[in-house]
Scaffold this active site. Sequence first.
Site, PDB file in Angstrom:
ATOM      1  N   GLU A 131       0.795  -1.221   0.000  1.00 31.73           N
ATOM      2  CA  GLU A 131       0.000   0.000   0.000  1.00 31.73           C
ATOM      3  C   GLU A 131       0.835   1.283   0.000  1.00 31.73           C
ATOM      4  OE1 GLU A 131      -4.247  -0.514   1.685  1.00 31.73           O
ATOM      5  OE2 GLU A 131      -2.865  -1.304   3.208  1.00 31.73           O
TER       6      GLU A 131
ATOM      7  N   HIS B 108      -0.500   5.234   7.857  1.00 33.65           N
ATOM      8  CA  HIS B 108      -1.614   4.371   7.461  1.00 33.65           C
ATOM      9  C   HIS B 108      -1.714   3.277   8.513  1.00 33.65           C
ATOM     10  CE1 HIS B 108      -4.353   2.017   5.050  1.00 33.65           C
ATOM     11  NE2 HIS B 108      -3.564   0.976   5.223  1.00 33.65           N
TER      12      HIS B 108
ATOM     13  N   HIS C 161      -4.413   0.342  10.879  1.00 33.43           N
ATOM     14  CA  HIS C 161      -5.587  -0.522  10.981  1.00 33.43           C
ATOM     15  C   HIS C 161      -5.969  -0.616  12.455  1.00 33.43           C
ATOM     16  CE1 HIS C 161      -2.929  -1.944   7.682  1.00 33.43           C
ATOM     17  NE2 HIS C 161      -4.041  -1.766   6.990  1.00 33.43           N
TER      18      HIS C 161
ATOM     19  N   HIS D 251     -10.082  -0.088   7.422  1.00 30.42           N
ATOM     20  CA  HIS D 251      -8.734   0.280   7.846  1.00 30.42           C
ATOM     21  C   HIS D 251      -8.830   1.160   9.083  1.00 30.42           C
ATOM     22  CE1 HIS D 251      -7.779  -0.953   3.774  1.00 30.42           C
ATOM     23  NE2 HIS D 251      -6.513  -0.974   4.103  1.00 30.42           N
TER      24      HIS D 251
END
Length: 168
Positions: free
Chosen positions: A79, A98, A100, A168
Amino acid sequence: MAVQADAVLVAKLVAANRILARHCVVDGFGHVSVRSPASPDSYLLSRSLAPASVTAGDVMRFDFDGNAQDGDARTPYLERFIHGEIYRARADVQAVVHNHSPSVIPFGATRKPLRPIYHMSAFIGTASAFFEIRETDGHSDMLVRDRPLGAALARALGAQSVVLMRGH
């Protein structure tokens, strides 16, 4: 390697990975990057590795298209296109995280923006943005695995500082 020109920044990126992992902001699949001041059309991001394990030797340089630079052939995060497309779209952004986070994932399913409710959440601004990958990619595995998906995410982010992604 050109990454060495950013030695202080690399050390800060390693620390960011470790701190965010320790505080459960990023899990084993999350990632954090930083724009390279030494090379403005690139960013620094670890090779595909759990953030808690990142060392200076794991940091790679990427162009905004997600291509590893300096002949680096190690396996990158899938990603990474999230990072490159946000940096391309937003010259003001100096770092991208980024994650989760289990405590945030449910909010991505609501289609309602997060809004700050106390001073420690002021970084959100007036509200978060929202990205629904199915609107760009149909039924998918929810991974931003290429430039078009990264660009769609960057458009969804717009001028906001946070974008919620379903799953996410």
